[in-house]
Write a protein that holds these residues in place. Structure first.
Motif, PDB file in Angstrom:
ATOM      1  N   UNK A   1      14.673 -10.051  30.378  1.00 49.18           N
ATOM      2  CA  UNK A   1      13.317  -9.979  30.938  1.00 49.18           C
ATOM      3  C   UNK A   1      13.317 -10.368  32.421  1.00 49.18           C
ATOM      4  N   UNK A   2      14.215 -11.274  32.811  1.00 50.06           N
ATOM      5  CA  UNK A   2      14.297 -11.710  34.201  1.00 50.06           C
ATOM      6  C   UNK A   2      14.782 -10.584  35.105  1.00 50.06           C
ATOM      7  N   UNK A   3      15.841  -9.870  34.667  1.00 49.50           N
ATOM      8  CA  UNK A   3      16.392  -8.835  35.543  1.00 49.50           C
ATOM      9  C   UNK A   3      15.851  -7.444  35.239  1.00 49.50           C
ATOM     10  N   UNK A   4      15.202  -7.294  34.090  1.00 47.56           N
ATOM     11  CA  UNK A   4      14.733  -5.974  33.679  1.00 47.56           C
ATOM     12  C   UNK A   4      13.252  -5.787  33.907  1.00 47.56           C
ATOM     13  N   UNK A   5      12.693  -4.791  33.226  1.00 51.23           N
ATOM     14  CA  UNK A   5      11.279  -4.473  33.393  1.00 51.23           C
ATOM     15  C   UNK A   5      10.375  -5.583  32.890  1.00 51.23           C
ATOM     16  N   UNK A   6       9.207  -5.612  33.427  1.00 50.36           N
ATOM     17  CA  UNK A   6       8.187  -6.570  33.038  1.00 50.36           C
ATOM     18  C   UNK A   6       7.754  -6.280  31.604  1.00 50.36           C
ATOM     19  N   UNK A   7       7.535  -7.317  30.815  1.00 46.73           N
ATOM     20  CA  UNK A   7       7.108  -7.109  29.436  1.00 46.73           C
ATOM     21  C   UNK A   7       5.737  -6.455  29.356  1.00 46.73           C
TER      22      UNK A   7
ATOM     23  N   UNK B   1      -0.297  -4.554  25.356  1.00 49.19           N
ATOM     24  CA  UNK B   1       0.356  -5.860  25.236  1.00 49.19           C
ATOM     25  C   UNK B   1       0.658  -6.197  23.773  1.00 49.19           C
ATOM     26  N   UNK B   2       1.802  -6.754  23.551  1.00 48.49           N
ATOM     27  CA  UNK B   2       2.225  -7.144  22.211  1.00 48.49           C
ATOM     28  C   UNK B   2       2.893  -8.520  22.273  1.00 48.49           C
ATOM     29  N   UNK B   3       2.135  -9.557  22.544  1.00 47.75           N
ATOM     30  CA  UNK B   3       2.744 -10.886  22.682  1.00 47.75           C
ATOM     31  C   UNK B   3       3.466 -11.345  21.416  1.00 47.75           C
ATOM     32  N   UNK B   4       2.995 -10.918  20.247  1.00 44.25           N
ATOM     33  CA  UNK B   4       3.661 -11.330  19.009  1.00 44.25           C
ATOM     34  C   UNK B   4       5.069 -10.732  18.916  1.00 44.25           C
ATOM     35  N   UNK B   5       5.219  -9.448  19.268  1.00 38.55           N
ATOM     36  CA  UNK B   5       6.542  -8.805  19.233  1.00 38.55           C
ATOM     37  C   UNK B   5       7.456  -9.440  20.271  1.00 38.55           C
ATOM     38  N   UNK B   6       6.918  -9.720  21.463  1.00 40.89           N
ATOM     39  CA  UNK B   6       7.718 -10.386  22.499  1.00 40.89           C
ATOM     40  C   UNK B   6       8.166 -11.768  22.033  1.00 40.89           C
ATOM     41  N   UNK B   7       7.286 -12.468  21.337  1.00 39.69           N
ATOM     42  CA  UNK B   7       7.643 -13.796  20.819  1.00 39.69           C
ATOM     43  C   UNK B   7       8.748 -13.683  19.768  1.00 39.69           C
ATOM     44  N   UNK B   8       8.671 -12.659  18.909  1.00 38.24           N
ATOM     45  CA  UNK B   8       9.736 -12.458  17.916  1.00 38.24           C
ATOM     46  C   UNK B   8      11.072 -12.165  18.582  1.00 38.24           C
ATOM     47  N   UNK B   9      11.058 -11.328  19.618  1.00 44.29           N
ATOM     48  CA  UNK B   9      12.279 -11.036  20.364  1.00 44.29           C
ATOM     49  C   UNK B   9      12.839 -12.291  21.018  1.00 44.29           C
ATOM     50  N   UNK B  10      11.976 -13.074  21.619  1.00 42.25           N
ATOM     51  CA  UNK B  10      12.388 -14.310  22.287  1.00 42.25           C
ATOM     52  C   UNK B  10      12.986 -15.285  21.283  1.00 42.25           C
TER      53      UNK B  10
END
Length: 140
Positions: free
Chosen positions: A116-122, A96-105
């Motif tokens: 993220x809605x239509x693609x793979x789960x984070x 898990x990399x919540x910080x990287x996901x937050x940067x992307x968001x």
């Protein structure tokens, strides 16, 4: 029979609209880089991706794509960003990399939420850390 035809046409239209929206959201309005990975035969393959920076590293989000496997054979990649091509050592970093996901968001906004809605789960996606490679080390 006519209702079936209309229903099918509507379904096809919705699918075309969703695919078009997906492509537009990925490519328009934010930074998209070109990653070049080397095939076993020595040729290069290009993939357009999103990128975020965190300290000295840049991060890509693989989502389990086939290019992730090429890092094992040759972790040195080329990245075209802002009209410049540079070499990096690509290191998949599972977990898990919540910080990287937050940067992307934060950077890609609605487009990130759509993907993220239509693609793979984070939770199953694998972020890839890019470490700059000095030119004399690029042949490794």
């Amino acid at each position: 029979m006519r209702r079936l035809g209309i229903g099918l046409a509507v379904l096809v239209g919705v699918v075309v609209l969703a695919v078009s929206a997906h492509m537009v959201l990925i490519e328009v309005g934010r930074e998209v880089v070109t990653l070049r990975t080397q095939n076993p035969d020595g040729t290069w393959r290009e993939t357009r991706l999103w990128i975020v920076d965190d300290g000295p590293y840049a991060w890509l989000h693989s989502a389990g794509s086939e290019w992730l496997e090429r890092f094992e054979a040759n972790p040195i990649v080329e990245l075209e960003r802002g009209g410049e091509i540079r070499r990096y050592r690509a290191t998949p970093v599972p977990g898990p990399h919540p910080h990287i996901h937050a940067l992307l968001r934060a950077k890609y906004g609605v487009a990130d939420r759509w993907v993220r809605f239509i693609g793979p789960d984070t939770d199953t996606a694998v972020p890839v850390r890019l470490e700059p490679v000095p030119s004399e080390d690029a042949a490794d």
